[in-house]
Design a protein around this motif. Structure first.
Motif, PDB file in Angstrom:
ATOM      1  N   GLY A   1      38.854  40.968  21.442  1.00  0.00           N
ATOM      2  CA  GLY A   1      39.566  40.567  22.758  1.00  0.00           C
ATOM      3  C   GLY A   1      41.085  40.636  22.486  1.00  0.00           C
ATOM      4  N   ALA A   2      41.504  40.355  21.482  1.00  0.00           N
ATOM      5  CA  ALA A   2      43.088  40.215  21.023  1.00  0.00           C
ATOM      6  C   ALA A   2      43.400  41.539  21.092  1.00  0.00           C
ATOM      7  N   LYS A   3      42.671  42.834  20.945  1.00  0.00           N
ATOM      8  CA  LYS A   3      43.202  44.012  20.634  1.00  0.00           C
ATOM      9  C   LYS A   3      43.174  44.960  22.236  1.00  0.00           C
ATOM     10  N   LEU A   4      42.407  44.223  23.276  1.00  0.00           N
ATOM     11  CA  LEU A   4      42.360  44.694  24.484  1.00  0.00           C
ATOM     12  C   LEU A   4      43.759  44.572  25.404  1.00  0.00           C
ATOM     13  N   THR A   5      44.020  45.677  26.253  1.00  0.00           N
ATOM     14  CA  THR A   5      45.082  45.512  26.978  1.00  0.00           C
ATOM     15  C   THR A   5      44.848  44.558  28.271  1.00  0.00           C
ATOM     16  N   THR A   6      45.868  44.213  28.716  1.00  0.00           N
ATOM     17  CA  THR A   6      45.857  43.325  29.971  1.00  0.00           C
ATOM     18  C   THR A   6      44.867  44.096  31.062  1.00  0.00           C
ATOM     19  N   GLY A   7      45.160  45.175  31.220  1.00  0.00           N
ATOM     20  CA  GLY A   7      44.533  45.804  32.191  1.00  0.00           C
ATOM     21  C   GLY A   7      43.107  45.983  31.983  1.00  0.00           C
ATOM     22  N   GLN A   8      42.566  46.268  30.813  1.00  0.00           N
ATOM     23  CA  GLN A   8      41.061  46.095  30.131  1.00  0.00           C
ATOM     24  C   GLN A   8      40.773  44.829  30.368  1.00  0.00           C
ATOM     25  N   LEU A   9      41.297  43.881  30.135  1.00  0.00           N
ATOM     26  CA  LEU A   9      41.024  42.071  30.338  1.00  0.00           C
ATOM     27  C   LEU A   9      40.770  42.044  32.005  1.00  0.00           C
ATOM     28  N   ALA A  10      41.719  42.661  32.637  1.00  0.00           N
ATOM     29  CA  ALA A  10      41.672  42.368  34.030  1.00  0.00           C
ATOM     30  C   ALA A  10      40.340  43.016  34.617  1.00  0.00           C
ATOM     31  N   GLN A  11      40.155  44.266  34.316  1.00  0.00           N
ATOM     32  CA  GLN A  11      38.852  44.913  34.631  1.00  0.00           C
ATOM     33  C   GLN A  11      37.693  44.005  34.147  1.00  0.00           C
ATOM     34  N   LEU A  12      37.495  43.416  33.181  1.00  0.00           N
ATOM     35  CA  LEU A  12      36.211  42.832  32.814  1.00  0.00           C
ATOM     36  C   LEU A  12      36.219  41.333  33.480  1.00  0.00           C
ATOM     37  N   ALA A  13      37.446  40.718  33.826  1.00  0.00           N
ATOM     38  CA  ALA A  13      37.661  39.499  34.513  1.00  0.00           C
ATOM     39  C   ALA A  13      37.090  39.810  36.084  1.00  0.00           C
ATOM     40  N   GLU A  14      37.430  41.089  36.505  1.00  0.00           N
ATOM     41  CA  GLU A  14      37.244  41.352  37.907  1.00  0.00           C
ATOM     42  C   GLU A  14      35.707  41.237  38.162  1.00  0.00           C
ATOM     43  N   HIS A  15      34.851  41.489  37.056  1.00  0.00           N
ATOM     44  CA  HIS A  15      33.531  41.462  37.402  1.00  0.00           C
ATOM     45  C   HIS A  15      32.802  40.126  36.870  1.00  0.00           C
ATOM     46  N   GLY A  16      33.681  39.225  36.762  1.00  0.00           N
ATOM     47  CA  GLY A  16      33.089  37.692  36.235  1.00  0.00           C
ATOM     48  C   GLY A  16      32.963  37.496  34.705  1.00  0.00           C
ATOM     49  N   VAL A  17      33.642  38.325  33.987  1.00  0.00           N
ATOM     50  CA  VAL A  17      33.672  38.030  32.550  1.00  0.00           C
ATOM     51  C   VAL A  17      34.547  36.596  32.228  1.00  0.00           C
ATOM     52  N   GLU A  18      33.954  35.798  31.838  1.00  0.00           N
ATOM     53  CA  GLU A  18      34.817  34.264  31.879  1.00  0.00           C
ATOM     54  C   GLU A  18      35.902  34.397  30.667  1.00  0.00           C
ATOM     55  N   TRP A  19      35.615  34.853  29.660  1.00  0.00           N
ATOM     56  CA  TRP A  19      36.327  34.944  28.327  1.00  0.00           C
ATOM     57  C   TRP A  19      37.700  35.984  28.480  1.00  0.00           C
ATOM     58  N   ALA A  20      37.408  36.771  29.657  1.00  0.00           N
ATOM     59  CA  ALA A  20      38.473  37.771  29.705  1.00  0.00           C
ATOM     60  C   ALA A  20      39.468  37.384  30.860  1.00  0.00           C
ATOM     61  N   GLN A  21      39.437  36.114  31.563  1.00  0.00           N
ATOM     62  CA  GLN A  21      40.087  35.680  32.349  1.00  0.00           C
ATOM     63  C   GLN A  21      41.143  34.860  31.625  1.00  0.00           C
ATOM     64  N   THR A  22      42.591  35.330  32.188  1.00  0.00           N
ATOM     65  CA  THR A  22      43.780  34.558  31.575  1.00  0.00           C
ATOM     66  C   THR A  22      44.184  33.499  32.353  1.00  0.00           C
TER      67      THR A  22
END
Length: 111
Positions: free
Chosen positions: A90-111
């Motif tokens: 997760g630390a290596k993912l871009t903010t865009g990638q984290l946002a894509q995961l968070a968009e689908h409900g992945v809790e740990w990707a939400q900032t």
């Protein structure tokens, strides 16, 4: 020993040729495929608690050989492994990638 090498060499050559024949897929494309599989899973099940061994079928359009229209191909994505690996890295993912995961409900990707 020499006889053993003769039997293995054609198999190794064939395996290398098969690996070289596969199209190379970028990390970005693999991540996009994982997100598409996640979206399909959420649409089917309504949650993001994906079991580690789960594989999700996703329809992908592959480009034609001459750059023209492609064909639709169903690919199996190891979605559980994708999410587990994404979380571990997760630390290596871009903010865009984290946002894509968070968009689908992945809790740990939400900032």
């Amino acid at each position: 020993m020499l006889q053993l090498e003769r039997r293995l060499t054609p198999k190794l050559v064939a395996a290398k040729a098969a690996a070289d024949a596969k199209p190379k897929v970028s990390r970005t494309d693999r991540f996009a495929l994982g997100v598409a599989a996640l979206a399909a899973f959420v649409a089917e099940h309504g949650h993001v608690q994906v079991p580690r061994p789960h594989r999700q079928a996703v329809t992908v359009v592959e480009a034609g050989h001459d750059g023209g229209e492609g064909q639709a191909v169903v690919q199996e994505v190891a979605l559980g492994a994708f999410l587990s690996n994404a979380k571990a890295r997760g630390a290596k993912l871009t903010t865009g990638q984290l946002a894509q995961l968070a968009e689908h409900g992945v809790e740990w990707a939400q900032t």
